[in-house]
Design a protein around this motif. Sequence first.
Motif, PDB file in Angstrom:
ATOM      1  N   ARG A  47       2.210  52.778  22.676  1.00  0.00           N
ATOM      2  CA  ARG A  47       1.635  51.533  22.158  1.00  0.00           C
ATOM      3  C   ARG A  47       1.225  51.679  20.693  1.00  0.00           C
ATOM      4  NH1 ARG A  47      -0.013  47.698  25.604  1.00  0.00           N
ATOM      5  NH2 ARG A  47      -1.922  47.367  24.431  1.00  0.00           N
ATOM      6  N   ALA A  50       4.362  51.179  18.848  1.00  0.00           N
ATOM      7  CA  ALA A  50       4.717  49.757  18.839  1.00  0.00           C
ATOM      8  C   ALA A  50       3.822  48.948  17.918  1.00  0.00           C
ATOM      9  CB  ALA A  50       4.634  49.197  20.261  1.00  0.00           C
ATOM     10  N   LEU A  52       0.786  48.014  18.989  1.00  0.00           N
ATOM     11  CA  LEU A  52      -0.100  47.223  19.847  1.00  0.00           C
ATOM     12  C   LEU A  52      -1.482  47.845  19.934  1.00  0.00           C
ATOM     13  CD1 LEU A  52       2.434  46.445  22.698  1.00  0.00           C
ATOM     14  CD2 LEU A  52       1.547  44.861  20.995  1.00  0.00           C
ATOM     15  N   PRO A  72       3.147  44.731  14.773  1.00  0.00           N
ATOM     16  CA  PRO A  72       4.367  45.022  15.527  1.00  0.00           C
ATOM     17  C   PRO A  72       5.582  44.270  14.998  1.00  0.00           C
ATOM     18  CG  PRO A  72       2.543  44.532  17.020  1.00  0.00           C
ATOM     19  CD  PRO A  72       2.031  44.337  15.636  1.00  0.00           C
TER      20      PRO A  72
ATOM     21  N   LYS B 193       4.190  39.593  20.345  1.00  0.00           N
ATOM     22  CA  LYS B 193       3.894  40.315  19.101  1.00  0.00           C
ATOM     23  C   LYS B 193       5.079  41.183  18.708  1.00  0.00           C
ATOM     24  CE  LYS B 193      -1.089  41.078  19.449  1.00  0.00           C
ATOM     25  NZ  LYS B 193      -2.054  42.127  19.727  1.00  0.00           N
ATOM     26  N   VAL B 194       5.598  41.929  19.703  1.00  0.00           N
ATOM     27  CA  VAL B 194       6.725  42.809  19.429  1.00  0.00           C
ATOM     28  C   VAL B 194       7.962  41.981  19.050  1.00  0.00           C
ATOM     29  CG1 VAL B 194       8.284  44.501  20.435  1.00  0.00           C
ATOM     30  CG2 VAL B 194       5.836  44.639  20.899  1.00  0.00           C
TER      31      VAL B 194
END
Lengths: 365, 298
Positions: A47, A50, A52, A72, B193-194
């Motif tokens: 994460r 990523a 996040l 991200p 978000k990704v």
Amino acid sequence: MATVSLKNLVKKYGSLEVVHAINLDVADREFVALVGPSGCGKSTTLRMIAGLEAISGGHIHIGDREVNNLPPRQRNISMVFQSYALYPHMTVAENMGFSLKIAGRSQDVIASAVADAAKTLGLEELLDRRPSQLSGGQRQRVAMGRAIVRHPDVFLFDEPLSNLDAKLRMQMRTEIKKLHAKVQSTVIYVTHDQVEAMTLADRIVIMRDGHIEQVGPPEEVFRRPATRFVAGFIGSPTMNLHDAVVGDSKLIFGNGDTLPLPAQFRDRVTAGQKVIFGLRPDDLYPTGHGIHSGEAAEVHAVEVPVSLTEPLGNETLVFAEFAGQDWISRMLNPKTLRSGDKVELSFDLSQSHLFDAQSEKSLRG
Amino acid sequence: MRGWKPAPHVLLLLPAFVVLAAVVVVPLLLSLYSSFTPFRLTRPDTIYTFIGFRNYQRLFADMEFWAAFGRTVLLLTIALNLEMVLGLFLALLVEKATRGQRLLRTIMMFPMMFSPILVGFQFKFMFNDNIGLVNNALQSLGLTDQAIPWLIDGKLAFTSILIAEVWSSTSVFAIFILAGLMAMPKEPLEAAKVDGCTPLQSFRYVTWPFIMPFAFIAMTIRSLDIARAYDIVKIMTDGGPAKRTEILWTLISRTAYSDARMGLANAMAYVAIFLSILFTVMFFRQLAKARQQIGAEW
């Protein structure tokens, strides 16, 4: 396509540090699996890659960009989540095309990218369905489709198969492997299932309590575990690991029973040293029923009582008592054994492992 | 009663039927019937005079009634939209709070804990042109040197009522939307978000569709609430000045009790109820659609 590199990566929640300055370099197009028991920090690490999860220290590079503080959406990554994380109000096609829509691509581009991905994953028939109308395996495929339409630099998988049943998991495992062969991009794959890691990855990263224990190709972490933890974590059934003390050319177990000291360790231990002896069930077998057809150099046979058997069809796991401990051995071409029967077990000492009892590190060179 | 022996299920359900009939069905039929009579509370025997649809005919030609009807719909529309927007913001803010969220939720519900009558009195005081808090504040801040006639000017009075109504009930929206936000799975947001969404896009494409059903439930409840609004208006302006803030139920109650024309008032009430049913049906349709869209399993 890109490399990923983690330098002294740290994650803290308040004063609690959960990832301790880990370092890892992932090559372009490499498939790396992060494995470890729950709470070892593998998902947190993913994460952080990523974006996040904010990082508390260190650096993350994707390609030649430092992405530490990028959100991200600016990292050009795709992620597949354990719970699929599909958008429930969108159809399969909309789910897969969403990232392109957000990126402002034209309808035509989106449609063809979605069609391509759907073909790759066998989703053509399902494009108009909603996630609630799909089975678990189909949902996971959509999640992967959503990841591949963007042609990201890096794919991140967070335990993608954990919510599937055993049979489907095996099937999807194969599909992921095929997919990687086809799209040829860098993959970081988190799983707690060592079989998944072994079968899929080019390299495995074994994590424990926020540290990396060992990094290496599957064969290496299986054959040459660097620590007692890796030895116990990788391989099924788990390696037999028992405490012993080094004696005069022998290993003395708790109840006084002994085994000859394996030749490869003779120069590496001193008498009186406390060690952990490890032997995979494959290397411990009722005489005549082993994987190695008898020519192995260093076999030591002992007659022991059987405490339990687990027949698996083409093989049987035999639990036998030796040195006051239970040992698991694997019997190929099984014959019927009952608990209480005496059986001669062959210890293939050339395949054995020794770990220092204190540091738990392998004593192999 | 010998010879007639009802089946056990009929017998068991009978008390429920009797009670329901006594408290719901009979009054309903009676009021419906009375809307076809010139029934006046002062002359009870008028209830036996049947005049057909004459009350309804008079109603449909009555500009005063339609003005009240229109005002109710206007109040409902503006209040619902304002409450929706404010409630949404409030819910989003409270959801972001990492600490003291419980306390904030409780504070948020304070306005709902007061009787609408008291809210009416409080706002009547605050909007008083002479001694009210609002004028006092505006004058002290130097924003105006006039005494703004909040409850005396027709348009301002309507606005004042609107503010009181919105103050007292925005939390209904906030609570429902907050419930939606809290029930929402977090993974799709992370996936968004990704996938490249800005926070605004995440809200627009992921959060909003998910909380829409919750907003519609709040709308249904609040539309019923406002369609039957009476107390705040009664206290603050009593439909005045010169009937400029008259809404359906203040008109109905005046017709029924001050003018004693119960028959006509009942006819109005049936039209008002029809309005409520219309809104309820509309919002429930939207709700069903929104729920189906997010594949809700409730």
